[in-house]
Design a protein around this motif. Structure first.
Motif, PDB file in Angstrom:
ATOM      1  N   LEU A  10     -35.894   2.001 -22.402  1.00 56.85           N
ATOM      2  CA  LEU A  10     -37.194   3.178 -22.280  1.00 56.85           C
ATOM      3  C   LEU A  10     -38.286   2.452 -23.149  1.00 56.85           C
ATOM      4  CD1 LEU A  10     -35.159   6.534 -22.962  1.00 56.85           C
ATOM      5  CD2 LEU A  10     -36.075   5.489 -20.879  1.00 56.85           C
ATOM      6  N   GLU A  45     -24.357  10.587 -24.274  1.00 56.79           N
ATOM      7  CA  GLU A  45     -25.536  11.557 -24.091  1.00 56.79           C
ATOM      8  C   GLU A  45     -26.948  11.154 -23.592  1.00 56.79           C
ATOM      9  OE1 GLU A  45     -26.005  13.538 -27.946  1.00 56.79           O
ATOM     10  OE2 GLU A  45     -24.207  14.397 -28.116  1.00 56.79           O
ATOM     11  N   ARG A  46     -27.030  10.024 -23.940  1.00 56.51           N
ATOM     12  CA  ARG A  46     -28.468   9.554 -23.479  1.00 56.51           C
ATOM     13  C   ARG A  46     -28.309   8.718 -21.944  1.00 56.51           C
ATOM     14  NH1 ARG A  46     -32.913  11.146 -24.548  1.00 56.51           N
ATOM     15  NH2 ARG A  46     -33.921   9.203 -24.659  1.00 56.51           N
ATOM     16  N   VAL A  82     -30.628   9.731 -19.097  1.00 61.67           N
ATOM     17  CA  VAL A  82     -31.755   9.670 -19.352  1.00 61.67           C
ATOM     18  C   VAL A  82     -32.161   8.122 -18.919  1.00 61.67           C
ATOM     19  CG1 VAL A  82     -33.681   9.779 -20.915  1.00 61.67           C
ATOM     20  CG2 VAL A  82     -32.103  11.449 -21.065  1.00 61.67           C
ATOM     21  N   VAL A  83     -31.501   7.195 -19.296  1.00 60.40           N
ATOM     22  CA  VAL A  83     -31.658   5.826 -19.247  1.00 60.40           C
ATOM     23  C   VAL A  83     -31.342   5.300 -17.936  1.00 60.40           C
ATOM     24  CG1 VAL A  83     -30.764   3.486 -20.265  1.00 60.40           C
ATOM     25  CG2 VAL A  83     -31.025   5.107 -21.827  1.00 60.40           C
ATOM     26  N   LYS A 119     -31.965   7.117 -15.120  1.00 60.00           N
ATOM     27  CA  LYS A 119     -32.983   7.566 -14.481  1.00 60.00           C
ATOM     28  C   LYS A 119     -34.240   6.540 -14.839  1.00 60.00           C
ATOM     29  CE  LYS A 119     -35.790  11.631 -13.502  1.00 60.00           C
ATOM     30  NZ  LYS A 119     -36.268  13.186 -13.595  1.00 60.00           N
ATOM     31  N   ALA A 120     -34.454   6.395 -16.209  1.00 55.80           N
ATOM     32  CA  ALA A 120     -35.751   5.218 -16.286  1.00 55.80           C
ATOM     33  C   ALA A 120     -35.543   3.843 -15.502  1.00 55.80           C
ATOM     34  CB  ALA A 120     -35.626   5.308 -17.759  1.00 55.80           C
TER      35      ALA A 120
END
Length: 85
Positions: A45, A69-70, A73-74, A76-77
């Protein structure tokens, strides 16, 4: 894009700062919960491999939990970054 790892100097400074305790929860490190160096803002990110972005976390108490948890998000990025290339 390859992952940018922390330099030895950054790791030494982060270790000195943490005082032998997990910077996430304050727990003690042990053979079952060894320290790991983590990007506060994930490399994927745009997080830089700097001391300000480095935290020393216990593998079991904080790092594994944060990573799981992350992960969405990673991921998707990374998908978005591949689309824009």
């Amino acid at each position: 894009m390859s992952r940018r790892e922390f330099s030895v100097a950054v790791k030494k400074a982060a270790w000195a700062r943490c005082g032998d305790r997990c910077e996430g929860c304050g727990g003690a490190f042990s053979a079952a919960n060894p320290p790991e160096y983590d990007h506060r803002i994930e490399d994927a990110l745009g997080g830089e491999p700097t001391l300000e972005n480095c935290e020393v976390l216990g593998r079991r108490c904080c790092h594994s939990r944060k990573t799981s948890e992350r992960a969405p998000v990673v991921a998707k990025a990374q998908r978005l970054a591949r689309k824009t290339r």
